[in-house]
Enzyme design. Structure first.
Site, PDB file in Angstrom:
ATOM      1  N   GLU A 160       0.838  -1.194   0.000  1.00 20.19           N
ATOM      2  CA  GLU A 160       0.000   0.000   0.000  1.00 20.19           C
ATOM      3  C   GLU A 160       0.881   1.255   0.000  1.00 20.19           C
ATOM      4  O   GLU A 160       1.868   1.334   0.733  1.00 20.19           O
ATOM      5  CB  GLU A 160      -0.902   0.005   1.234  1.00 20.19           C
ATOM      6  CG  GLU A 160      -1.838   1.208   1.310  1.00 20.19           C
ATOM      7  CD  GLU A 160      -2.691   1.192   2.572  1.00 20.19           C
ATOM      8  OE1 GLU A 160      -3.923   1.256   2.448  1.00 20.19           O
ATOM      9  OE2 GLU A 160      -2.127   1.106   3.677  1.00 20.19           O
TER      10      GLU A 160
ATOM     11  N   CYS B 201      -5.187  -2.710   2.873  1.00 22.95           N
ATOM     12  CA  CYS B 201      -5.221  -2.604   4.322  1.00 22.95           C
ATOM     13  C   CYS B 201      -6.559  -3.051   4.917  1.00 22.95           C
ATOM     14  O   CYS B 201      -6.987  -4.172   4.718  1.00 22.95           O
ATOM     15  CB  CYS B 201      -4.879  -1.164   4.714  1.00 22.95           C
ATOM     16  SG  CYS B 201      -4.434  -0.912   6.442  1.00 22.95           S
TER      17      CYS B 201
ATOM     18  N   LYS C  35      -8.843   3.196  -2.473  1.00 23.59           N
ATOM     19  CA  LYS C  35      -9.339   2.643  -1.215  1.00 23.59           C
ATOM     20  C   LYS C  35     -10.679   3.284  -0.859  1.00 23.59           C
ATOM     21  O   LYS C  35     -10.825   4.503  -0.868  1.00 23.59           O
ATOM     22  CB  LYS C  35      -8.307   2.908  -0.119  1.00 23.59           C
ATOM     23  CG  LYS C  35      -8.547   2.196   1.204  1.00 23.59           C
ATOM     24  CD  LYS C  35      -7.358   2.449   2.128  1.00 23.59           C
ATOM     25  CE  LYS C  35      -7.469   1.741   3.448  1.00 23.59           C
ATOM     26  NZ  LYS C  35      -6.280   1.994   4.305  1.00 23.59           N
TER      27      LYS C  35
END
Length: 324
Positions: A44, A160, A126
């Site tokens: 990430e 994540c 995200k």
């Protein structure tokens, strides 16, 4: 079906130096390809590194670093991503890249799936940045909840704590994903290492659960962060780059969690079908008569501009009319 060699990167970015980290990315792509990999995965916000300062400083203290971080974040159509796409094509390897995407005045925690021909197969953001990440990064719509039908198999990626959201995961499982990249930040950076939910052990647990629930191979790349040598014995790294099989077992070669390297694994996609004979969460092990999930993947731009951007130029007057 023949096996597919994949690679999960474990490395430290050149912190907040976009040009240097892009160059390192290209070197790692070449290294993974030389190792026989047909797919290489990065963590990430690998470009330009995870902004761990947001967890340990007040908003005012962060301002100088925020300015630096924004200036070091690439655009999806910028020269850095173009160079990485060219490297993927040159080495005939697919790449899953995590990066801090700069889009005019905002930043997003983005991922790109790049084909072995350099084509951008998927650009996603995200959905919900985690906790204090929301002071720096914007949210996304559902358009990036997609699985790519690639020559390697059905390929997807999440960032994540998207792996902690059951509905997000189910939306990916429902697209019959076979190979998944779980992007995680530098989990030994200041602040994050103090939170049990963000420990390396917790993130490996979530990644393994994803493999088991979805009956999917999961690549876990790892972003290294310099640790205080005085704390080395007290805070050993819990996270290392690895690959889980669809039965939850580790299928990659061992890698030292303290050093840079690449974790390789040879995937046989028939293992996905074997795992799903026991539990297919979107097939025979589902209950659609009891549970239903609707996922809105419509792109949601903030502004939709309609009509011409400028007034049309006046029509030319014929000379014979103008001289009358």
């Amino acid at each position: 079906m023949s096996s597919i060699r994949v690679a999960a990167v474990q490395a430290e970015p050149v912190w907040f130096d976009l040009a240097a980290t892009t160059e390192k990315t290209i070197t790692l792509i070449a290294q993974a390809a030389a190792g026989g990999a047909r797919l290489v995965a990065f963590p990430e916000t690998w470009l330009p590194g995870y902004p761990g300062f947001i967890w340990g400083q007040s908003a005012l203290e962060q301002l100088p670093l925020v300015a630096l971080y924004r200036s070091a974040s690439p655009t999806v159509d910028g020269p850095e991503i173009a160079a990485i796409r060219a490297a993927a094509a040159a080495h005939e390897i697919s790449v899953v890249l995590g990066f801090s995407e700069r889009d005019h005045g905002s930043l997003y925690m983005a991922q790109a799936i790049i084909g072995a021909d350099g084509e951008l197969l998927l650009h996603r953001r995200k959905l919900k940045p985690t906790h204090v990440e929301r002071t720096l990064f914007g949210e996304s719509d559902g358009s990036g909840l997609a699985v790519v039908d690639s020559p390697l198999g059905r390929l997807g990626a999440l960032n994540c704590w998207e792996h902690m959201q059951p509905l997000v995961k189910f939306a990916m499982y429902a697209q019959h994903e076979q190979i998944h990249v779980a992007g995680w930040p530098a989990l030994t950076s200041p602040g994050t290492s103090l939170l049990p939910q963000l420990s390396g052990g917790a993130c490996l647990t979530l990644s393994r659960a994803y493999a088991l629930e979805g009956s999917v191979f999961v690549l876990v790349p790892n972003q290294l962060f310099p640790r205080d040598p005085a704390m080395a014995d007290a805070t050993p790294p819990e996270l290392c780059a690895l690959v889980y099989g669809p039965d939850g077992s580790i299928v990659s070669e061992p890698i030292d969690p303290d050093v840079e390297g690449i974790a390789y694994a040879d995937l046989d996609l028939s293992a996905v079908s074997v795992a799903k004979t026991f539990a297919d969460p979107v097939g025979h092990y589902s209950r659609p008569d009891v549970f239903r999930l609707t996922v809105d993947r419509t792109p949601r731009p903030v502004v939709r501009l309609e009509g011409p951007a400028t007034e049309p130029p006046p029509a030319e007057v014929p000379e014979e009319i103008a001289s009358a």
